[in-house]
Scaffold this active site. Structure first.
Site, short mmCIF file in Angstrom:
data_model
loop_
_atom_site.label_atom_id
_atom_site.label_comp_id
_atom_site.label_asym_id
_atom_site.label_seq_id
_atom_site.Cartn_x
_atom_site.Cartn_y
_atom_site.Cartn_z
N HIS A 190 9.30 -2.55 6.02
CA HIS A 190 10.34 -2.12 5.05
C HIS A 190 11.31 -3.26 4.73
CE1 HIS A 190 8.69 1.85 5.52
NE2 HIS A 190 9.14 1.99 6.75
N ASP A 237 1.87 4.03 5.19
CA ASP A 237 2.95 4.57 6.02
C ASP A 237 2.83 6.08 6.25
OD1 ASP A 237 5.30 4.95 7.38
OD2 ASP A 237 6.62 4.11 5.88
#
Ligand code: ZN
Length: 461
Positions: free
Chosen positions: A277, A328
C-alpha cells in the site's frame, strides 16, 4: 523431454519479437529463445506475454468478497462506514475457517487468478492457529493448505507467513479476535522452516516473511526473526504500511515519525522489501522509497474498496520506483482491473491523461505491464516476469482474435487489453512450462468450484 512453444509475436525483455520459438527444459525453465524462426513443432500461439505476478493475497478473504458493502454504524468518532467496520466482518469469518476450508477457498481463488493471467501469488497468510488460538500439530498447517492448493492448481507461489504479535504501536497486547494470528519469534521461525522444507523441491515456489504491520510487530521481534532465519534465506520481506490515515496518526503519536519514515529510520530497507500500500507518504518518504529499490505493493481495487486513498504514483514513477500489483482482499481478481484503476486513480487526481508512462514507453498499458512484471518478480524473489533464458516458463497467451482486440498488435494490443472492455482476454496460461489454462479453462475447475460451494455452505451461520 524439452518442449517448444512458438508464437507469432512475443514480448521479450527488449521489446516485441516476431516468430519466436521458446524451448522449455524438463525443469520448466526457458532454455533457449530463437526469433524470426518459422514454426516447426510444439504448441503454436499468436501473442505471448510473461505471466503476471500477484504479490499480495489474503486467500481466506475470497470467501467474504462483496459482503462488506452494507453501510455500517458510524464509529464513535463520528466517521461513517470505514475500513474498521470491514475489518469486523472479516474477523467474524476468520473465526470459522478450518484447514480444509482454507484449502478449498485457496484452490478456487488460485484457479481464478490463473484464468485472469496471474501466474504467481504472494500469499500473505496470517491465520496460523486453531479457533482456540492454539497451534495445530503442524504449526504451519494453515500456510501449507495455501501452498498445497497452489501446487494442485498449478500456480506459482511465494509463501509469506505473517509475523503478528501485537495489536498497536508500542507493543500493545493482542486482542481476543487476533488469537489465531499470534506468534513469538521461535514459533514463527518454525513455521518458516516447515514451509522452506515443504517447498524445497518445487521450482515454482519461494518463501519469504511478512511482518504484518508496524502495529503488529516491534523492532526487537522483527530483527530477531530476520537474524535467526538469515536475510539471504528469504525470498522477500513484505509489510503492510501507511494504508490508512489513522495508522499514520497513531504512528506519529507513538514515535513522532510517520510509518514509512519510521521503517526507513530503523531497518535497512532494500530491494528485498515490498511495502504493501504505502498510500500515505510525504514527498520525501516517496523519494526515499523509490531510491531504496524496494517494491511498492499496490492493490488499487482493494484500496478503492476500503477507501484508503491514492498512492503517490506520479512522483514515484518519475523517480523510477519499483512497484507491483496485488489483489489483496480479492474484491477483484484481474490484473487488467488493477492496472486500469492504478492509472485511472491518477487521472482523476491530476485531471490529466496517460499519467503513468515512462521515457522508455509512451504506451500506458505497456508501461503498466512492464512495471508489474519487473516489480512483481522482485517481490516474489523468483526468476519470473520475463521471457528470457534461465527464467521460469510462465507465459500468458492473449486472445488477439477476439473482436475486442482484433487488428491490434504489440503495444496497442496491450493498451486495448488494459483500457478497453471487460471480457477476459486470457486464452491459455503456462506455469513452469505446464499448460494449466487452455482456451480459458482449467482441467479441474468444476470439481474445485463444487468443493468451494460446499465450503461456503459450511461457513455460513
Ligand atoms: Zn493486505
Amino acid at each position: 523431454m524439452a518442449q517448444t512453444i512458438w508464437a507469432k509475436s512475443a514480448l521479450l525483455p527488449h521489446g516485441w519479437a516476431d516468430s519466436v520459438e521458446i524451448t522449455v527444459d524438463d525443469n520448466g525453465d526457458i532454455s533457449q529463445i530463437l526469433i524470426n524462426t518459422a514454426y516447426q513443432q510444439g504448441e503454436r500461439h499468436n501473442v505471448l506475454i510473461p505471466g503476471i505476478p500477484n504479490v499480495h493475497s489474503h486467500a481466506h478473504q475470497r470467501a467474504m468478497s462483496g459482503l462488506g458493502e452494507r453501510a455500517g454504524q458510524a464509529a464513535s468518532d463520528g466517521t461513517k462506514d470505514s475500513f474498521w467496520t470491514w475489518r469486523k466482518i472479516m474477523y467474524h469469518y476468520l473465526d470459522r475457517i478450518q484447514p480444509e476450508h482454507l484449502f478449498h477457498i485457496s484452490s478456487q481463488l488460485y484457479l481464478e487468478m490463473l484464468k485472469a493471467g496471474y501466474t504467481c501469488v504472494g500469499e500473505f497468510q496470517y491465520l496460523h492457529h486453531n479457533r482456540d488460538g492454539n497451534a495445530y500439530q503442524n504449526s504451519a498447517e494453515m500456510s501449507l493448505q495455501c501452498l498445497h492448493a497452489a501446487e494442485a492448481v498449478g500456480l506459482g507461489f511465494t509463501a509469506l507467513p505473517v509475523l503478528y504479535r501485537y495489536s498497536g504501536f508500542g507493543s500493545v497486547d493482542s486482542l481476543e479476535g487476533q488469537k489465531r494470528f499470534i506468534n513469538d519469534a521461535d514459533s514463527f521461525c518454525r513455521i518458516v522452516e516447515t514451509l522452506q522444507t515443504e517447498s524445497d523441491d518445487n521450482a515454482d515456489t519461494s518463501v519469504g516473511i511478512a511482518p504484518h504491520s508496524l502495529r503488529a510487530v516491534d523492532q526487537p521481534l522483527l530483527e530477531s526473526v530476520i537474524d535467526s532465519i538469515g536475510k539471504d534465506n528469504l525470498a522477500a520481506i513484505h509489510i503492510h504500511i501507511a494504508e490508512q490515515t489513522k495508522e499514520v496518526d497513531d504512528c506519529l503519536a507513538w514515535s513522532n515519525q510517520r510509518p514509512v519514515e519510521w521503517l526507513f529510520n530503523h531497518f535497512d530497507v532494500d530491494q528485498q522489501w515490498c511495502l504493501i500500500h504505502a498510500t500515505h507518504m510525504t514527498d520525501s518518504e516517496t523519494a526515499k522509497m523509490a531510491i531504496s529499490g524496494c517494491v511498492a505493493g499496490l492493490c488499487p481495487t482493494t484500496e478503492a474498496n476500503l477507501g484508503d486513498g491514492f498512492f503517490n504514483a506520479e512522483q514515484y514513477f518519475n523517480a523510477n520506483g519499483n512497484w507491483a500489483i496485488g489483489s489483496d482482499s480479492h474484491i477483484s481478481i484481474d490484473p487488467v482491473e488493477e492496472l486500469r484503476w492504478l492509472e485511472y486513480g491518477q487521472r482523476l487526481v491530476t485531471r490529466g491523461r496517460n499519467v503513468l508512462t515512462s521515457p522508455k514507453t509512451t504506451n500506458t498499458g505497456r508501461n503498466l505491464i512492464n512495471g508489474a512484471l519487473a516489480g512483481g518478480a522482485m517481490a516474489c524473489g523468483r526468476k519470473i516476469g520475463s521471457i528470457e533464458v534461465g527464467y521460469r516458463a510462465d507465459l500468458v497467451v492473449v486472445n488477439d482474435t477476439h473482436p475486442r482486440l482484433y487488428g491490434r498488435g504489440e503495444d496497442d494490443l496491450l493498451d486495448s487489453w488494459i483500457f478497453s472492455g471487460n471480457e477476459n482476454m486470457v486464452d491459455s496460461v503456462y506455469v513452469g512450462g505446464r499448460k494449466v489454462i487452455e482456451n480459458g479453462v482449467h482441467a479441474n475447475e468444476q470439481q474445485i468450484a463444487s468443493n468451494y460451494r460446499q465450503t461456503l455452505d459450511q461457513l455460513v451461520d
